[in-house]
Structure formats: C-alpha cells, structure tokens
Design a protein around this motif. Structure first.
Motif, PDB file in Angstrom:
ATOM      1  N   TRP A 131      -3.096  -2.331  -5.115  1.00 48.11           N
ATOM      2  CA  TRP A 131      -3.744  -1.263  -4.360  1.00 48.11           C
ATOM      3  C   TRP A 131      -4.348  -0.237  -5.304  1.00 48.11           C
ATOM      4  N   ARG A 132      -5.556   0.184  -4.979  1.00 45.60           N
ATOM      5  CA  ARG A 132      -6.266   1.208  -5.755  1.00 45.60           C
ATOM      6  C   ARG A 132      -6.204   2.555  -5.049  1.00 45.60           C
ATOM      7  N   SER A 133      -6.416   2.530  -3.738  1.00 50.36           N
ATOM      8  CA  SER A 133      -6.403   3.740  -2.923  1.00 50.36           C
ATOM      9  C   SER A 133      -5.966   3.348  -1.519  1.00 50.36           C
ATOM     10  N   ARG A 134      -6.093   4.263  -0.602  1.00 43.80           N
ATOM     11  CA  ARG A 134      -5.670   4.007   0.773  1.00 43.80           C
ATOM     12  C   ARG A 134      -6.386   2.797   1.379  1.00 43.80           C
TER      13      ARG A 134
ATOM     14  N   GLU B 132      -8.299 -15.991  -1.688  1.00 38.25           N
ATOM     15  CA  GLU B 132      -8.820 -14.842  -0.957  1.00 38.25           C
ATOM     16  C   GLU B 132      -7.769 -13.740  -0.874  1.00 38.25           C
ATOM     17  N   ILE B 133      -8.240 -12.514  -0.640  1.00 37.49           N
ATOM     18  CA  ILE B 133      -7.333 -11.379  -0.461  1.00 37.49           C
ATOM     19  C   ILE B 133      -7.003 -11.248   1.025  1.00 37.49           C
ATOM     20  N   LYS B 134      -5.712 -11.206   1.320  1.00 39.60           N
ATOM     21  CA  LYS B 134      -5.242 -10.976   2.681  1.00 39.60           C
ATOM     22  C   LYS B 134      -4.575  -9.605   2.746  1.00 39.60           C
ATOM     23  N   VAL B 135      -4.842  -8.871   3.827  1.00 37.91           N
ATOM     24  CA  VAL B 135      -4.199  -7.581   4.074  1.00 37.91           C
ATOM     25  C   VAL B 135      -3.445  -7.690   5.397  1.00 37.91           C
TER      26      VAL B 135
ATOM     27  N   ASN C 252       0.852  -1.182   0.000  1.00 35.75           N
ATOM     28  CA  ASN C 252       0.000   0.000   0.000  1.00 35.75           C
ATOM     29  C   ASN C 252       0.895   1.242   0.000  1.00 35.75           C
ATOM     30  N   PRO C 253       0.823   2.090  -1.040  1.00 37.82           N
ATOM     31  CA  PRO C 253       1.710   3.264  -1.083  1.00 37.82           C
ATOM     32  C   PRO C 253       1.335   4.337  -0.069  1.00 37.82           C
ATOM     33  N   LEU C 254       0.173   4.201   0.581  1.00 42.59           N
ATOM     34  CA  LEU C 254      -0.303   5.243   1.489  1.00 42.59           C
ATOM     35  C   LEU C 254      -0.388   4.792   2.944  1.00 42.59           C
TER      36      LEU C 254
END
Length: 650
Positions: free
Chosen positions: A294-297, A268-271, A246-248
C-alpha cells in the motif's frame, strides 16, 4: 574446454556471487538493512549475514555474534530504533533464535529460541512483541533455495517418518516481558505468508494441505490470535502471494496469477473489501505484478515484469497508473513504504539491480516522482576486475510460432564472428512461469567464451506478457511451447551465420523437461543437456513434493482414463534410437524434481542405445546451488557440448 580465460572468469563470478535479499528500511529512512548470502570459498557451503547502510552510505556487515550462525530476516521496529534478526546454526540443530539490536546497534540481546526454522518476522504495534512464521523440522525449503527437506543434526541418520501434518508452518508470538514463545495457530493446515490485521487476528495465506503441493490451492484466511481458529475469507482461482493490509482502510491487497513455484507468483492485483467481501481486480496495465504494497489510502506500489524488463511504480485501485518505470532491477526485491497520514511525498526506493553487463547485483537507491529514475549504487559486491569479459552483443528477436503466436527471445553472440559459422546453444529457462531478461547469467558468458552463440527464448508460458500468454501452455505441455523454441533457430540465422546441424539445447527444471522434449520429439537437436528436469510427468506427479503443479499444468490429475495423456507428453516415453545424445545432471536431495527422474530418463536412453551420461551431485537440491557443484556442472556441460558440436573457439 578451450578457453581457460572464460572459465576462470566464470569460476570467479560464482565464487563471488552474493545473493542479496530482504531489504528493510527504518521508519525515518536513515537505515537500510538487508540479507547477504555469500559462498564460502573452496567449498559448497554459504554464510549469511545482515548488512547495514546509514544515510545511503556504503553498507557494512553487522558484527557477527558467532561464526556458527547465519543471520537473516532484518526487521525494523515501528519506532525505528530496534532491529530484529533470525539466527540459524550453519549445521542445523533444529532451532532458530531471535535477537534484537538496539540503537546505536551494537547493543544486542537474544530474546527467544524456537524449534524449527523461522521464515518471516513481524513487529507488533507498540514494540511489545514479535510474530514469527515457523516451519517445523521436516518441511521443504522453497524451490529457489533448493527444495530440500530440513532435518536436525541429531536426526540426520535416523529413519524419516512422514505424516499428513509433517513439516507444517505456524505462527508464534514472542512477548518481550515473558520471552516465552506462544504458538497460537493455525489449529489445522499451514501458513505460507501473513500480515497482522488487528489486535485479535492475523490475515494469512493458508492451505489445509501442509505440503508444498498445498500452496497451489491456498486461501486468504483470518487466524484468531487467541484460539488459532481459521476463517476463510477469499478462495482464489490461481496462486496468491504478497498479502498486504491497507493501514487506512479495511482492505487487503495481494497478487494473484498462475505460478509454477512458490515465491514466483506474477499476475494481477486484487483488492479485497473486508466488510463486504467484494474482490476488485485492478484492470491490467501491461505488467505481470510480483509484489504489491500500500502506498496511500487508494493506491498501491507494485513491482513486476513487462516483456523483458523489471517494472515498478504505483497505481490507483481504480486502475489509473500514477508511475510506471522499466528498469534493470530484481522485480520482487524493491522496498516500499506506505504513508500513514495519506499524504504521499516522493520517497526513496531501495532495490537490487539486475545489471546487463555480467556485473553482480548491487543494492541501489532511486526515488519516486520523476519520469526517469536516477539510481545510485550503494554496495560494491561485484568483482573488481571486469576487463576479461569477451565482446558480445545482445539482440531482441521476435518470430512467429506454428500457430502464429509471436514469440520473443534474446540472441547473445560475438559481433566480430557473426559471418563465421557458429554453433548455437538454446538455453531454456525453468518455471515455466519465469523469463529470461537482459540480465545475463555467468554461464552465458562462459558459452560465449567457448565460441557458442546463445539463444534465450521466452516461449508461451513465460511471464512478462500478461496472464493469457503465461497460461497458454496449460493443457499442452510439450506441444506448441516446443515449436516456439525450435522455430527460433531460423530467426537466429537472420542475424548471424549458424550451423543448423550443430544446434544444442540446455535447460534446467521445466527447461530441463523442454530440453528433453526437444531431444526426443524433434530432429533438429545435435545434443542435449537436461538439468534437474522431470521427463516422466506421470511418475513426477506422484514422486515430487508438488503434485498440484502437474495437475494444473495438465488441467487435471492423472486417472486410469487419462494417464496416457501424461505419458504421451513425457519425453521418457518418446525416446528412440534417433534421440539426441543427452547429458543428465541432478541433485540427489531434490524434492521438487526427485533424482529418480534423472535415473528413469537415463535408463530409457541407454535402453535405446542413445549416447548418455548421468551425473548426480550429493547434498545438492533443486538448482545445484553450491559453487563447487555449479562449477563442476558447467565443466561437464562444456565437455559434452564440445564433444558433440565440434566447436572451434573464435
């Protein structure tokens, strides 16, 4: 073979079958670069080059620097005015070069030559250096590229030594001032994927075992850019891929799920929260995700599969779906960009099509932000003349298996012949964590032109229907999944007139294993074709380059106490005099399913007096990728099917 027209079209298709990949779009969106791998006519060889599109115009190849090099892995600099590429000799010399095209893209300079094969490139901030993921000579290529061991031209006739660290992958930084490659890690183990995290560390997917088998038990680690030390941050339960920072925020996202082969993870997506180590699973929204960015924050782009369709869109990390589109595209090929300022505007989406009408994949451009995406075709790699495609219809079938589980598949047939008795070919996909979609392969057209109807089943173990379905065959190889396939025959009979005494089965890789199961464990198959399969699970587990796959498939490594379970589920041990006549085709250099698997199965069949033929393709790995090998493979398959099915061309 009865249809010269059908086979002529098939040959033209595979001779013109361009493999498109690695779409990379410049920061300003004006340029898109991608890799094109093309067959060299009248040979088994291919050539690779980077193509470029400006303002969504018809793409053109970059000027070739040398006919002796393949150019791939286009990567735009953060400033968007430079394009890095990797250059590999056609006949491997054991080295790969990195070159940079500078605006206006006819200025070129080579910045480094590195021992090994470059598998990924990444620009560091400020345009001062490039990171490369380098596979040493002796590493194995990914299964979708043939699963063959790399070797330099100088070493090709020398003895091959294998050690515990042979063929590892490591990180190398090339500073533009010194131009000297700096290999900084990892100190042990191997890197499979990476993402720059900060000025001191790299986030990576890593395993201590450097072989292909090690990938199945990878972890998320941080690699120190100065010392090469490893710090493990997340140990998943399943396979992982598509790591992205995540760039933000101080977060990493990735995809986790059961995968039978590297490069094919769906799940599945893991964060992962870096500060706390907390791992968030984004709640399921009906898509087996294959790629995430990543699309946004607080939101991510995704691509994947839902049932038989490619899916893409974006989802917030709290699980709220912003967009979900079902389109005929290749799920892992789509290019997304993040919004550094967290101000998300609708953006152009570049992808690769997966067309239904036997057309070639093309570069396409759409846009986010609308309910229905209007895709524009940018490239034109397909054949000019499509008028010889026979009439066909594709029906989605659903039937109940032996335990009541609902199974889906596609029935492809000539609608003008639905009342005439047709021989049926069941074509089983590999994986098993893969799927058939509406994008049909050229060989399906070839079978249609020969008068066959074709069933493309997605038995349990396939992706697109959630992780429970994808994992439903684990611990039950050759069990209910075979019933899933065989019970599809009766469902086909509801749509067309089929001769149930003339059903043939064809499969490759895990599909080859299931074809061998159908030939030896059921009495409903007239003849079988096993392509690069693994009919002896026990010897495949010890002879392949991915034994961890078998451990997970069987829910445990073989021991003296449980080895009988491996053997009971091996079609090699189930051969009898009543087994179906079987044609076996295999690549000699296959490291995923060694050629000994074909030789063992052939011996078992002829020992029982079963009609069988064994054809081995020199120089080919897993999947028979050369166009001449593909052509000869299907000549032999059609001859075998015709011999045992008594087809009548209609």
């Amino acid at each position: 073979m009865k249809s010269d027209v059908g086979f002529d079209f098939f040959n033209r298709k595979i001779q013109n079958q361009h493999l498109l990949s690695d779409i990379n779009v410049s920061k300003d969106g004006l340029y898109a670069a991608f890799t094109v791998k093309s067959p060299i006519k009248s040979s088994n060889e291919t050539e690779t080059n980077v193509w470029l599109s400006f303002k969504k115009s018809m793409p053109a190849p970059l000027s070739r620097l040398s006919e002796n090099h393949s150019i791939s892995l286009p990567r735009w600099s953060p400033s968007g005015d430079q394009l890095a590429v990797a250059m590999q000799g056609h006949v491997s010399s054991g080295y790969t070069s990195i070159g940079i095209y500078s605006a206006p893209l006819f200025n070129f300079k080579e910045i480094a030559t590195i021992p090994g094969s470059i598998e990924d490139l990444f620009w560091m901030p400020e345009n001062l250096s490039i990171l490369a993921l380098v596979a040493e000579t002796g590493s194995d290529s990914v299964v979708t590229s043939g699963s063959q061991r790399s070797a330099s031209l100088e070493d090709i006739d020398l003895p091959v030594t294998t050690r515990i660290d042979s063929g590892k992958r490591h990180l190398c930084e090339i500073n533009f001032d010194s131009k000297e490659p700096y290999f900084f890690g990892p100190k042990q183990g191997t890197i499979w994927e990476f993402e720059n995290f900060d000025e001191n560390s790299i986030a990576a997917i890593w395993s201590n075992d450097v072989t292909e088998s090690g990938w199945y038990d990878s972890s998320v680690v941080f690699v120190d850019r100065h010392s090469g030390d490893i710090k493990t941050f997340y140990k998943p339960s399943w396979q992982i891929s598509s790591i992205t920072k995540n760039p933000l925020k101080n977060q990493i996202a990735l995809v986790e799920g059961w995968a039978s082969d590297r490069g094919t993870v769906c799940g599945e997506i893991k964060v992962i929260e870096i500060a706390s180590g907390e791992v968030l699973t984004i709640k399921s929204f009906g898509v087996d995700v294959s790629k995430v960015r990543w699309r946004s924050r607080d939101s991510v782009w995704f691509t994947g599969w839902q049932n038989l369709s490619g899916a893409w869109g974006w989802v917030k990390i709290d699980g709220e779906v912003g967009e979900l589109h079902l389109d005929d595209l290749q799920a892992s090929s789509t290019n997304f960009q993040s919004s550094p300022e967290n101000t998300v505007l609708d953006q152009a989406i570049w992808s690769i099509s997966a067309p239904r009408e036997f057309e070639s994949p093309e570069i396409i451009v759409g846009a986010s932000g609308s309910k229905l995406t209007q895709w524009k075709r940018i490239s034109k790699f397909g054949l000019e003349n499509q008028e010889k495609v026979p009439n066909f219809k594709t029906d989605l079938l659903r039937w109940s298996s032996s335990d009541g589980r609902k199974i889906e598949g596609l029935l492809v047939y000539d609608p003008n012949s639905r009342t005439q008795l047709s021989p049926l070919v069941i074509y089983i996909h590999g994986g098993p964590a893969s799927l058939w979609t509406y994008s049909l392969r050229p060989e399906v057209l070839l079978l249609l032109s020969e008068g066959y109807a074709v069933l493309l089943p997605n038995p349990r173990g396939s992706v697109g229907r959630g992780q429970e379905f994808a994992r439903a065959n684990l611990g039950d190889a050759s069990g209910a999944e075979v019933a899933d396939i065989i019970l599809g025959i009766a469902e086909c009979a509801k749509y067309i007139a089929i001769d149930e005494s003339k059903v043939s089965v064809v499969g490759g890789s895990y599909g080859g294993y299931l074809a061998a199961c159908a030939a030896t464990m059921t009495d409903q198959i007239r003849c079988a074709v096993v392509m690069y399969g693994h009919p002896n699970l026990l010897s495949a587990r010890f002879g392949s380059n991915n034994p961890a796959f078998y451990d997970k498939l069987m829910k445990g490594a073989p021991t003296l106490a449980n080895s009988h379970e491996y053997l009971m589920r091996s079609p090699l041990m189930r051969v009898s005099s009543s087994s179906a006549p079987t044609l076996i085709l295999h690549g000699k250099e296959d490291r995923c399913c060694p050629v000994s698997q074909a030789e063992e199965f052939y011996r078992a069949l002829i020992d029982k007096g079963v009609s069988s033929e064994l054809i081995i393709f020199p120089g080919e790995g897993h999947g028979l990728h050369g166009s001449l090998a593909k052509s000869e493979c299907w000549v032999q398959i059609l001859s075998w099917l015709d011999k045992h099915s008594d087809t009548v061309n209609v």
